[in-house]
Write a protein that holds these residues in place. Structure first.
Motif, mmCIF file in Angstrom:
data_model
loop_
_atom_site.group_PDB
_atom_site.id
_atom_site.type_symbol
_atom_site.label_atom_id
_atom_site.label_comp_id
_atom_site.label_asym_id
_atom_site.label_seq_id
_atom_site.Cartn_x
_atom_site.Cartn_y
_atom_site.Cartn_z
ATOM 1 N N SER A 340 119.677 -9.424 -37.867
ATOM 2 C CA SER A 340 118.636 -8.484 -38.274
ATOM 3 C C SER A 340 118.187 -8.777 -39.699
ATOM 4 C CB SER A 340 119.160 -7.044 -38.192
ATOM 5 O OG SER A 340 119.595 -6.738 -36.891
ATOM 6 N N MET A 341 116.971 -8.313 -40.020
ATOM 7 C CA MET A 341 116.502 -8.438 -41.400
ATOM 8 C C MET A 341 117.370 -7.568 -42.295
ATOM 9 S SD MET A 341 112.768 -7.639 -43.100
ATOM 10 C CE MET A 341 111.990 -9.085 -42.378
ATOM 11 N N GLY A 342 117.810 -8.109 -43.419
ATOM 12 C CA GLY A 342 118.670 -7.370 -44.331
ATOM 13 C C GLY A 342 118.274 -7.586 -45.776
ATOM 14 N N TYR A 343 118.446 -6.543 -46.573
ATOM 15 C CA TYR A 343 118.078 -6.548 -47.996
ATOM 16 C C TYR A 343 119.295 -6.966 -48.804
ATOM 17 C CZ TYR A 343 116.242 -4.485 -52.397
ATOM 18 O OH TYR A 343 115.793 -4.261 -53.681
ATOM 19 N N LEU A 344 119.228 -8.128 -49.453
ATOM 20 C CA LEU A 344 120.333 -8.582 -50.301
ATOM 21 C C LEU A 344 120.208 -8.047 -51.716
ATOM 22 C CD1 LEU A 344 120.788 -12.292 -49.142
ATOM 23 C CD2 LEU A 344 122.469 -10.455 -48.954
ATOM 24 N N ALA A 345 119.078 -8.292 -52.364
ATOM 25 C CA ALA A 345 118.910 -7.863 -53.758
ATOM 26 C C ALA A 345 117.432 -7.775 -54.080
ATOM 27 C CB ALA A 345 119.602 -8.842 -54.711
ATOM 28 N N GLY A 346 117.117 -6.983 -55.124
ATOM 29 C CA GLY A 346 115.738 -6.864 -55.549
ATOM 30 C C GLY A 346 115.595 -5.951 -56.744
ATOM 31 N N PHE A 347 114.343 -5.774 -57.183
ATOM 32 C CA PHE A 347 114.023 -4.937 -58.343
ATOM 33 C C PHE A 347 113.067 -3.853 -57.879
ATOM 34 C CE2 PHE A 347 111.915 -3.829 -62.347
ATOM 35 C CZ PHE A 347 113.001 -3.751 -63.216
ATOM 36 N N GLU A 348 113.386 -2.569 -58.165
ATOM 37 C CA GLU A 348 112.568 -1.451 -57.703
ATOM 38 C C GLU A 348 112.448 -0.396 -58.792
ATOM 39 O OE1 GLU A 348 113.264 -0.018 -53.786
ATOM 40 O OE2 GLU A 348 114.226 -1.873 -53.110
ATOM 41 N N SER A 349 111.436 0.455 -58.639
ATOM 42 C CA SER A 349 111.129 1.431 -59.686
ATOM 43 C C SER A 349 112.005 2.669 -59.635
ATOM 44 C CB SER A 349 109.656 1.862 -59.578
ATOM 45 O OG SER A 349 109.401 2.442 -58.301
ATOM 46 N N SER A 350 112.812 2.846 -58.576
ATOM 47 C CA SER A 350 113.656 4.030 -58.487
ATOM 48 C C SER A 350 114.992 3.661 -57.860
ATOM 49 C CB SER A 350 112.981 5.137 -57.659
ATOM 50 O OG SER A 350 113.108 4.877 -56.273
ATOM 51 N N THR A 351 115.910 4.642 -57.873
ATOM 52 C CA THR A 351 117.218 4.450 -57.242
ATOM 53 C C THR A 351 117.234 4.971 -55.814
ATOM 54 O OG1 THR A 351 118.035 6.594 -58.030
ATOM 55 C CG2 THR A 351 118.344 4.687 -59.483
ATOM 56 N N PHE A 352 116.124 5.543 -55.359
ATOM 57 C CA PHE A 352 116.077 6.127 -54.019
ATOM 58 C C PHE A 352 115.986 5.043 -52.950
ATOM 59 C CE2 PHE A 352 113.893 9.360 -56.738
ATOM 60 C CZ PHE A 352 114.958 10.248 -56.777
ATOM 61 N N SER A 353 116.144 5.462 -51.706
ATOM 62 C CA SER A 353 116.032 4.508 -50.610
ATOM 63 C C SER A 353 114.655 3.858 -50.573
ATOM 64 C CB SER A 353 116.315 5.212 -49.273
ATOM 65 O OG SER A 353 117.633 5.722 -49.241
ATOM 66 N N LEU A 354 113.620 4.657 -50.843
ATOM 67 C CA LEU A 354 112.248 4.164 -50.820
ATOM 68 C C LEU A 354 111.657 4.293 -52.217
ATOM 69 C CD1 LEU A 354 110.110 3.078 -48.842
ATOM 70 C CD2 LEU A 354 109.313 5.430 -48.552
ATOM 71 N N SER A 355 111.181 3.180 -52.774
ATOM 72 C CA SER A 355 110.656 3.162 -54.138
ATOM 73 C C SER A 355 109.137 3.019 -54.126
ATOM 74 C CB SER A 355 111.265 2.008 -54.926
ATOM 75 O OG SER A 355 112.664 2.144 -55.036
ATOM 76 N N GLY A 356 108.511 3.504 -55.198
ATOM 77 C CA GLY A 356 107.066 3.361 -55.310
ATOM 78 C C GLY A 356 106.640 1.928 -55.548
ATOM 79 N N ARG A 357 107.425 1.189 -56.346
ATOM 80 C CA ARG A 357 107.099 -0.213 -56.645
ATOM 81 C C ARG A 357 108.354 -1.039 -56.429
ATOM 82 N NH1 ARG A 357 103.989 0.077 -62.397
ATOM 83 N NH2 ARG A 357 103.132 -1.925 -61.707
ATOM 84 N N ALA A 358 108.191 -2.210 -55.864
ATOM 85 C CA ALA A 358 109.337 -3.059 -55.563
ATOM 86 C C ALA A 358 108.873 -4.498 -55.390
ATOM 87 C CB ALA A 358 110.047 -2.582 -54.294
ATOM 88 N N ASP A 359 109.637 -5.441 -55.932
ATOM 89 C CA ASP A 359 109.373 -6.863 -55.746
ATOM 90 C C ASP A 359 110.624 -7.644 -56.127
ATOM 91 O OD1 ASP A 359 109.310 -6.829 -58.585
ATOM 92 O OD2 ASP A 359 107.130 -6.673 -58.617
#
Length: 472
Positions: A340-359
């Motif tokens: 399955s698709m899985g999230y390893l690491a990244g940079f996001e604007s919040s600590t919540f599950s869903l962030s406003g900005r992410a890349d």
């Protein structure tokens, strides 16, 4: 019932006796600790208030370690506790740790008794200041409380000490000491040749408050005159007992990562709880959000430690928002069998599950590593040619500068190219689960295990990536 003695006065009398004896015992113990802590200072020994708990249970927070300075001919014996300046710290920090190994190059390996990993940086012989000889328990607690702003504990300790000293002056029957009469004898020719003059002893409170305050002040003075020292954590143990092993050696991978000055470095070795220690000098403590489990077998054969399983959980790598970098590297170890698709690491604007900005998102899709899949007018990504969901541990490093990105797996480059443009904003680095922006939705969490995560604000060279892999 008539004819039977009332037991209440007897119980009350014995209770008073026990309370008075307990207060006298406390007073004697406190004064003895003050004397023991102060006396060695007169002959040039050092006193060190321990502020952290990695030497537990042998040395606890608030204990004072009395250490004898080493002279030129003194031997440094493996297995003993020594005081030294932390060789891995850029600032002056004193450690109280045990020497567990004499290395082939003549340096020493050190460790805390409560750590299941040895300290990273070897200790040169010339850096050993003194050997711990005597331990005085609890004496440094007032200093620890003052330095950590625990004023209520300090006040309660002072009030308890005053009360104990007051009670200790009373007779065993609970009564205060009686007045005494002082006979004054004068010359026979004096009109007042013999006169009894009553003289009151100082009350129990009066004779007790001053010594109690003095004793507590002495403890604070001892602690203040002592050097505060850390029994610093290199890792947390499964229990409070010592489980280090002599001859284990230092951790070459950890040393290799720290040599490149990471923004943060999280071993993920905690036995549980909320916080993830940062091993870099920046003290960016991470936070766990519902990982599947802790203390999984780690990914590095020559660097003892453990890993976490995510599967829905995430780790926020640092307590505060930071500026998104234009040049950066993401390094971690992973193991999975998921397609399955899985999230390893990244940079996001919040600590919540869903962030406003992410890349800056490193994903895994059908076993392949993907970087660059986040919303933009023009989306460009790089993908590893082969899959790595084989159930074995793999080392991945992603470096990027001005959208030119390179992906390394197990020490070697596997792909490179231009990737999607990134935004500039304040946010958090994270691993395990996340999103690629509010309007794009969540990415499936990584279903596997993660270990030894490092973030850099520079792009690591191919040579340094290979060096990290070789140090595993």
């Amino acid at each position: 019932m008539s004819g039977q003695p009332d037991k209440l006065p007897v119980v009350a009398a014995w209770s008073r006796v026990l309370v008075v004896l307990g207060a006298r015992t406390y007073r004697s113990l406190l004064l003895a600790l003050v004397v023991i802590a102060v006396a060695p200072l007169a002959v040039g020994w050092g006193a060190y208030v321990v502020k952290s708990g990695s030497m537990e249970p042998s040395i606890a927070v608030g204990d004072v370690t009395l250490a004898r300075p080493l002279e030129a001919g003194d031997k440094v014996r493996v297995g003993r506790v020594f005081v030294f300046d932390d060789p891995s710290s850029r600032t002056e920090r004193t450690l109280v740790h045990r020497i567990v190994e004499l290395r082939d190059d003549g340096d020493y390996t050190t460790a805390g008794d409560a750590n299941n990993l040895t300290d990273v940086t070897p200790l040169p012989r010339g850096a050993v200041d003194s050997q711990a000889v005597l331990l005085v328990p609890w004496v440094g607690l007032p200093v620890v409380w003052m330095q950590t702003d625990q004023w209520l504990k300090l006040l309660l300790a002072l009030l308890f000490t005053i009360a104990a000293f007051v009670v200790a002056t009373r007779n065993l029957d609970g009564e205060p000491p009686k007045w005494t009469m002082l006979r004054v004898v004068r010359d026979p020719g004096d009109r007042q040749s013999q006169r009894r003059r009553p003289r009151r002893r100082a009350s129990g409170v009066g004779r007790s408050v001053i010594p109690a305050v003095a004793a507590t002040t002495a403890l604070i003075f001892v602690g203040a005159s002592a050097t505060t020292a850390g029994a610093a954590f290199t890792d947390r143990t499964l229990n409070g007992a010592s489980n280090w092993r002599a001859g284990q050696g230092h951790q070459p991978y950890v040393a290799a990562v720290l040599a490149d000055s990471p923004f943060g470095f999280w071993l993920l070795d905690e036995p549980g709880g909320t916080w993830a220690d940062d091993r870099s000098v920046h003290d960016r403590t991470g936070r766990y959000y519902d990982p599947a489990s802790y203390q999984r077998p780690g990914g590095l054969p020559n660097n003892p430690g453990s890993a976490i399983a995510t599967d829905g959980g995430r780790v926020i790598l640092g307590p505060d928002q930071v500026t998104s970098p234009s040049s950066y590297s993401i390094e971690l170890w992973f193991r999975t069998t998921s397609r399955s698709m899985g999230y390893l690491a990244g940079f996001e604007s919040s600590t919540f599950s869903l962030s406003g900005r992410a890349d800056r998102t490193l994903l895994m899709e059908d076993g392949r590593l993907v970087f660059g899949s986040w919303p933009s007018w023009i989306t460009r990504s790089i993908t590893s040619p082969k899959a790595y969901n084989d159930g074995r541990w793999h080392h991945v490093v992603l470096t990027s500068t001005n959208q030119q990105s390179t992906l390394y797996v197990d020490g070697a480059q596997v792909t490179a190219g231009s990737t999607t443009a990134v935004d500039s904003y304040f946010g958090y680095w994270r691993i395990g689960s996340g999103s690629i922006g509010f309007f794009s939705g969540l990415i499936g969490s990584f279903n596997g295990e993660l270990d030894n995560v490092a973030i850099y604000t520079t792009a690591l060279s191919a040579q340094r990536v290979a060096a990290h892999w070789a140090a595993r």
